[in-house]
Design a protein around this motif. Sequence first.
Motif, PDB file in Angstrom:
ATOM      1  N   LEU A  63      -8.806   9.917   3.634  1.00 53.61           N
ATOM      2  CA  LEU A  63      -7.637   9.228   4.098  1.00 53.61           C
ATOM      3  C   LEU A  63      -6.763   8.863   2.853  1.00 53.61           C
ATOM      4  CD1 LEU A  63      -8.902   6.987   6.688  1.00 53.61           C
ATOM      5  CD2 LEU A  63      -7.319   8.760   7.129  1.00 53.61           C
ATOM      6  N   GLY A  64      -7.633   8.559   1.679  1.00 54.24           N
ATOM      7  CA  GLY A  64      -6.817   8.305   0.463  1.00 54.24           C
ATOM      8  C   GLY A  64      -6.249   9.387  -0.106  1.00 54.24           C
ATOM      9  N   ARG A  65      -6.995  10.577  -0.002  1.00 53.76           N
ATOM     10  CA  ARG A  65      -6.191  12.006  -0.658  1.00 53.76           C
ATOM     11  C   ARG A  65      -5.010  12.180   0.484  1.00 53.76           C
ATOM     12  NH1 ARG A  65     -10.398  16.510  -0.211  1.00 53.76           N
ATOM     13  NH2 ARG A  65      -8.722  17.635  -0.937  1.00 53.76           N
ATOM     14  N   ILE A  66      -5.025  12.224   1.731  1.00 55.35           N
ATOM     15  CA  ILE A  66      -3.856  12.306   2.809  1.00 55.35           C
ATOM     16  C   ILE A  66      -2.889  11.422   2.019  1.00 55.35           C
ATOM     17  CG2 ILE A  66      -2.824  12.391   5.077  1.00 55.35           C
ATOM     18  CD1 ILE A  66      -5.974  13.104   5.931  1.00 55.35           C
ATOM     19  N   ALA A  67      -3.063   9.998   1.903  1.00 57.09           N
ATOM     20  CA  ALA A  67      -1.894   9.177   1.620  1.00 57.09           C
ATOM     21  C   ALA A  67      -1.177   9.653   0.301  1.00 57.09           C
ATOM     22  CB  ALA A  67      -2.435   7.662   1.484  1.00 57.09           C
ATOM     23  N   SER A  68      -2.002  10.116  -0.601  1.00 51.06           N
ATOM     24  CA  SER A  68      -1.299  10.498  -1.777  1.00 51.06           C
ATOM     25  C   SER A  68      -0.632  11.749  -1.825  1.00 51.06           C
ATOM     26  CB  SER A  68      -2.526  10.477  -2.998  1.00 51.06           C
ATOM     27  OG  SER A  68      -3.661  11.618  -2.759  1.00 51.06           O
ATOM     28  N   GLN A  69      -1.334  12.907  -0.945  1.00 50.89           N
ATOM     29  CA  GLN A  69      -0.763  14.016  -0.793  1.00 50.89           C
ATOM     30  C   GLN A  69       0.000  14.383   0.352  1.00 50.89           C
ATOM     31  OE1 GLN A  69      -3.437  17.104  -2.050  1.00 50.89           O
ATOM     32  NE2 GLN A  69      -2.586  18.847  -0.928  1.00 50.89           N
ATOM     33  N   THR A  88       0.824  -1.211  -0.103  1.00 51.33           N
ATOM     34  CA  THR A  88      -0.046  -0.162   0.068  1.00 51.33           C
ATOM     35  C   THR A  88       0.760   1.352   0.248  1.00 51.33           C
ATOM     36  OG1 THR A  88      -0.149   0.003   2.602  1.00 51.33           O
ATOM     37  CG2 THR A  88      -1.920  -1.316   1.137  1.00 51.33           C
ATOM     38  N   GLY A  89       2.214   1.231  -0.358  1.00 47.96           N
ATOM     39  CA  GLY A  89       3.118   2.360  -0.376  1.00 47.96           C
ATOM     40  C   GLY A  89       3.527   2.600   0.977  1.00 47.96           C
TER      41      GLY A  89
END
Length: 419
Positions: free
Chosen positions: A226-232, A110-111
Motif C-alpha cells: 500500500l505504501g508503494r501504491i501511494a507513492s507510485q 498523509t498526502g
Amino acid sequence: MTAAASAPGAGRAPGRGPVQAPPAAGPEPRAEPGDEVLARAALTRVLEPGEEHGGRWLRAYGAVGLIRLLTGPEPEPGVLSGVGAERLAGYRRRAAAADPRRDLALAAETGGRFVCPGSAEWPSQLDDLGDARPVGLWVRGRPSLRAWALRSVAVVGARACTPYGAHMAQSLAGELAERGWVVVSGAAYGIDGAAHRGALAAGGATVAVLACGVDVPYPRGHAGLLGRIASQGLLLGELPPGSHPTPSRFVLRNRVIAALTRGTVVVEAAHRSGSLVTARRAQALGRITMGIPGPATSGLSAGVHELLRGEAALVTDAAEVVELVGGMGELAPERRGPVIARDLLGPDAVRVLEALPAGRPADLGELALAAGTGTDEVIGRLYELHSLGFVERQGDGWQLTSKRPRGGAYGGVPRRGGR
C-alpha cells in the motif's frame, strides 16, 4: 478542498538550480475548503457507502442542505424519508460529531485529499451509479484520478488463489501497464495483490480502491504494498481517515471498482466470490466484463466459467483485453500455430503428396488415379515436391523422402496407408 502534496521538482526552473524565494515572503496560504466540500466530507462520517436513501436526500437538498437538516432542529416527518426514526437519530448523532476540517487536515498530513462530484478531478463515470454514487472520495497519491480512470481496467479475483491465478494476474497487469493502461484492484490478498505488484514491477500505474480510510494499512500484510501504491499510484476510498473495514464495506466498494473502469477482468473466482459482484455490477453498468479461464476441475475457476457462459468475454492476455476496452484499431494479433513447410504448398501439390503411400514407391499411373488428376499434372507436382525435399525418385517410381522438410511434411495429417 485541501491541496495535494506538491509534485517532485516544484520550485525549480527547467535546466537550472533551485529558485530562491523572496526573503520577505511567507508560506503560501492554503485555500480554505468551500461549504460543499466541508458538507460532503462530513457526510462521509454520516452515511455508509452506497446508501441510496442518502443519495436521494443529496439529490433533493444538496450536501449543505442535508447537513443542515441533520444538525439542525428535528426535521418534520417525511422530510428525510426512507429510514426509521432510530436510524435517523443515529445519523443525526454522527452528523453532530463530524469534524470535516479535522478529517481534511488528517488526510493532508498523509498526502491525501478529498475529491467531490463536480470538481475537476472527479471521474464522471461514477455518476452512472445514480443514488448509490459516492458522496466523495478520499484520495492519496499525486496523479489525477480523473485522468487515470479514463484508461483503466479492473483486475480482480480470489483471495485464496492458486499459483496459476497469481501468475496470470501479475503477468496480465504487467502487460496492461506496459501498454499504458491503469490497473485497478482492491488491494486484498491473492489476485488483487498480484495485480498491483505486476503493474508496479512494470513501472506502470495502479489504483487500489479500499474499504477503509486511505491512511489505514489493511490488510496489515500489505502495508508495504500500500505504501508503494501511494507513492507510485493512487489509494482511494469513500471512508474518512481512520475508518476500518467491515464485510459489508468490502462488497460495497466493488461497485466503485466496476464503475470507475472501462472493463473488469476476473482471474479465478469461486461461485460465491465477491469478485463476481464486481463483474455483475460492471455488466449492469454497461462495462466490458472479461474472464481468464482456469482448469475445468478447479473450484476457484468455477465462478469465472459461469461468467464466461453468459455475457463475459474470454481473454488470455493484455492484447485481448485492450482489443475489447481500447479504441478502434487496437486489435489483438491473429492467433495461429507455427507455420510448417506443408502450409506453403498449393492445393494441387498437397493432393499429389497425400496420394503417395507410406513405406514404398508408387508409379505415375497409381499416383494419378489416387490424386484424381492426369499424369502430366502429377509429373509437374512431383518435381516441385522433389525440389522442396518432400519426395525422392526410386527407379520408375516415387516415394516419400526419409528426410522430410523441417516441421514435417504433413503438419499432423496422417499419411495415406500409415498406421
